[in-house]
Design an enzyme around this catalytic site. Sequence first.
Site, PDB file in Angstrom:
ATOM      1  N   TYR A  77     -38.311  20.484  22.125  1.00  0.00           N
ATOM      2  CA  TYR A  77     -39.410  19.343  21.633  1.00  0.00           C
ATOM      3  C   TYR A  77     -39.949  20.425  20.324  1.00  0.00           C
ATOM      4  O   TYR A  77     -40.545  19.820  18.926  1.00  0.00           O
ATOM      5  CB  TYR A  77     -40.607  20.335  23.359  1.00  0.00           C
ATOM      6  N   SER A 101     -46.616  17.666  16.617  1.00  0.00           N
ATOM      7  CA  SER A 101     -48.114  18.847  17.079  1.00  0.00           C
ATOM      8  C   SER A 101     -47.385  20.399  17.259  1.00  0.00           C
ATOM      9  O   SER A 101     -47.062  20.769  15.767  1.00  0.00           O
ATOM     10  CB  SER A 101     -46.533  19.286  18.619  1.00  0.00           C
TER      11      SER A 101
END
Length: 267
Positions: free
Chosen positions: A164, A151
């Site tokens: 995350y 990401s």
Amino acid sequence: MQRLKNQVALVTGASSGIGIAVAKALAAEGAQVVVNYRSSKSEALQVVEEIEAEGGVAIALQADVSDENAVQQMFAEMFAAFGTIDILVNNAGMQKDANLVDMSLADWQKVINVNLGGTFICAREAAKEFIRRGVISERSCAAGKIIFMSSVHDIIPWAGHSNYAASKGGMKLFMQSIAQELAQYKIRVNSIAPGAIKTPINREAWETAEAREKLLKLIPYGRIGVPEDIGKAAVWLASDDSDYVHGETLYIDGGMTLYPGFATGEG
Ligand code: BGC
């Protein structure tokens, strides 16, 4: 083009979002695809159906990637069906967002175990098979390819999403460390780092006009990404077209990592 002809690809978390597009794109290039899912069986079967309708080959296999026994069972089923593995896409991931002071240990551990632990278990199982089998030159110059779905948050800090961001930041050095370790076996290891891609994981960020407007301020290129943007990159990273690309992270984010807040030059 059939750039992945006769190759076997496992895509984890392929029953939704980016995983669906990656599974379909790999299948369209001739790969036999394992569509892994955890709980969304009917969605996974739908992906298999769509691949078959296009003349491709796919099967759906259930496993929670953070469960070692389940992953080993899935690998055994994949080997029974297709004989081996050539491409692993470590795509399964989740968000459980909360501010630090409100975050439960369970939500911390769940995200780390799935997003990071799951990639460890799958990469280990794939690497064992790649090393056992070695290069089959009619298929690929490499003995195997591992692609991590990271990401932009492996480098952009993200308040309210620290579990995350920690999982993706950890993934970056895990990817690079095993890239260093596995190169001697001709196993290529890379990451794709998507920005804002329109999928269920970030529905809140694009569902309303107001949210979209806010999100687009972070994207210099002026559009929200679509899963197919990532599917195309996964095909390239899995194919011999990228044979000299190793230990890299490919940011596919419309420029989100360009510090768009500084675009005017006023600082
Ligand atoms: C997250 C999305 C987010 C995007 C950009 C992704 O990794 O899963 O929720 O929209 O990063 O911030």
